[in-house]
Design an enzyme around this catalytic site. Structure first.
Site, PDB file in Angstrom:
ATOM      1  NE  ARG A 102     175.974  40.103  30.514  1.00 52.02           N
ATOM      2  CZ  ARG A 102     175.048  40.559  29.700  1.00 52.02           C
ATOM      3  NH1 ARG A 102     173.815  40.144  29.827  1.00 52.02           N
ATOM      4  NH2 ARG A 102     175.338  41.458  28.778  1.00 52.02           N
ATOM      5  CD  GLU A 104     168.263  45.125  21.357  1.00 53.89           C
ATOM      6  OE1 GLU A 104     167.953  43.938  21.207  1.00 53.89           O
ATOM      7  OE2 GLU A 104     168.918  45.536  22.325  1.00 53.89           O
ATOM      8  CE  LYS A 139     165.953  45.010  24.084  1.00 49.85           C
ATOM      9  NZ  LYS A 139     165.812  43.704  24.718  1.00 49.85           N
ATOM     10  CB  SER A 181     169.046  48.125  30.857  1.00 46.66           C
ATOM     11  OG  SER A 181     169.595  46.833  30.786  1.00 46.66           O
ATOM     12  N   GLY A 182     171.218  48.397  28.328  1.00 46.15           N
ATOM     13  CA  GLY A 182     172.514  48.766  27.766  1.00 46.15           C
ATOM     14  C   GLY A 182     173.670  48.832  28.746  1.00 46.15           C
ATOM     15  N   GLY A 183     173.493  48.257  29.947  1.00 49.53           N
ATOM     16  CA  GLY A 183     174.577  48.296  30.927  1.00 49.53           C
ATOM     17  C   GLY A 183     174.383  49.377  31.981  1.00 49.53           C
ATOM     18  NE  ARG A 187     173.789  44.358  29.885  1.00 48.24           N
ATOM     19  CZ  ARG A 187     174.529  45.054  29.027  1.00 48.24           C
ATOM     20  NH1 ARG A 187     175.805  45.258  29.277  1.00 48.24           N
ATOM     21  NH2 ARG A 187     174.003  45.552  27.920  1.00 48.24           N
TER      22      ARG A 187
HETATM   23  P1  13P Z   1     170.286  44.889  28.313  1.00 51.47           P
HETATM   24  O1  13P Z   1     169.020  45.387  28.924  1.00 51.47           O
HETATM   25  O2  13P Z   1     171.199  44.163  29.245  1.00 51.47           O
HETATM   26  O3  13P Z   1     170.977  45.949  27.498  1.00 51.47           O
HETATM   27  O4  13P Z   1     169.880  43.781  27.266  1.00 51.47           O
HETATM   28  C1  13P Z   1     168.819  44.029  26.423  1.00 51.47           C
HETATM   29  C2  13P Z   1     168.937  43.170  25.244  1.00 51.47           C
HETATM   30  O5  13P Z   1     168.079  42.371  24.979  1.00 51.47           O
HETATM   31  C3  13P Z   1     170.130  43.297  24.391  1.00 51.47           C
HETATM   32  O6  13P Z   1     169.878  42.715  23.149  1.00 51.47           O
END
Ligand code: 13P
Length: 337
Positions: free
Chosen positions: A33, A177, A219, A261-263, A294
């Protein structure tokens, strides 16, 4: 194990319409990033970036818990405080990512397994000693032709449950998660089916491993069409599919669901979180909250750009995204009586 401590910590992490801030990117991910923005990729730039985050004025008004990675939990701010101390000083609960990343799953081309169980009991004891009160482990499930396989879903669910049991033994709340990735051209119904199957398998394994569901946080991904699916959906439709999926798979004993958020672009993730709370907050047995990386950090990282002079403006951007997500939880479509 003190069960009441686990339950109290889990409840505190989802309380007051606040949410979690994931700032636990592995060094390769953080470097990627940074590289995309032309920021130097060194241990000290990663440290300085995370110092900018945890010293953001008012962050504790929106964030209950911050997830660190192994490098950061061992680092210090310029004023000499450890990151754990700075986070506690900000009124935030420190957490730690304890998986060691994903690797290809043998025999299942294109699928992965998350590693990190070997020596985990000892690592958790050390992190607890350093002040971490909760932990995170991310499993990754891809959707594609004949994916996910039952073997991949089972192996990842089993590892998540083994991790969660070890966390609770160490007095730390596990963030569980299982991320179903957004990549692909699949429709929202396929994401719904895969997410439901993954969550049901995860909870089956959690029960087998005697994990206390009141002392953990889930999560998950939101239920969405694949990124390249030609049929995208409204925020309300995404919220509806996500809630229906979770409602059939997540036991009521779980105190909170903190979405990744996953992108998704930050504003979109917030709008979907708001739609979820607007329509379902009063019906859901669990808190509907966020654990974004993100979707909270991206604008701040772009403004910061590795330059100390940009810290105040970057912090304002970070606070803004965190605040928007807190505000998204504060809506509720219950008609006034
Ligand atoms: P994002 O919200 O960017 O998807 O990251 C969450 C996270 O902790 C991924 O393991």
């Amino acid at each position: 194990m003190n069960t009441q401590v686990l339950i109290d910590t889990a409840r505190a992490l989802v309380a007051d319409d606040k949410g979690l801030l994931a700032m636990d990117e592995s060094n390769p991910t953080c470097n990627k990033r940074f590289a995309a923005l032309g920021i130097a990729q060194t241990e000290d730039t990663r440290r300085a970036y995370r110092e900018m985050i945890v010293t953001t004025p008012g962050l504790g008004e929106c964030i209950t818990g911050a997830i660190l990675c192994d490098e950061t939990i061992r680092q210090h701010l310029k004023d000499g405080r450890s990151f754990v101390t700075a986070i506690v000083d900000a009124g935030i609960i420190p957490g730690i990512k304890v998986d060691t990343g994903t690797t290809p799953l043998a025999g299942f081309p294109g699928e992965s397994i998350t590693e990190g169980l070997d020596g985990l009991r000892e690592r958790l004891a050390e992190y607890a000693q350093m002040g971490a009160r909760f932990a995170k482990w991310r499993a990754v499930v891809a959707i594609g032709d004949s994916m996910p396989s039952e073997g991949c879903v089972d192996a990842n669910a089993h590892a998540l449950a083994r991790y969660a049991a070890l966390c609770q033994e160490a007095g730390m709340v596990p963030i569980v998660e299982p991320e179903v990735l957004m990549d692909g051209g699949h429709g929202i119904e396929r994401c719904f089916e895969v997410t439901r199957e993954v969550l049901r398998t995860v909870f089956h394994e959690l029960r087998l491993q005697r994990v206390n569901l009141a002392g953990m946080i889930l999560k998950p991904n939101m239920v969405l069409p694949g990124l390249t699916c030609p049929t995208q959906v409204t925020q309300d439709a995404a919220a509806d599919a996500t809630f229906r999926c979770l409602f059939t798979a997540v036991p009521e004993a779980v105190p909170g669901i903190a979405f990744l958020s996953g992108g998704q672009p930050g504003e979109v993730a917030t709008a979907r979180l708001q739609a979820l709370n607007y329509w379902f907050k009063s019906k859901a047995p669990w808190a509907l909250t966020f654990s974004f990386a993100r979707a909270i950090q991206q604008p701040a990282m772009e403004i910061w750009h590795g330059d100390e002079a940009n810290v105040p403006e970057a912090q304002r951007a970070l606070y803004h995204r965190a605040r928007c997500n807190r505000d998204a939880r504060q809506v509720d479509g219950t008609p006034a009586s």
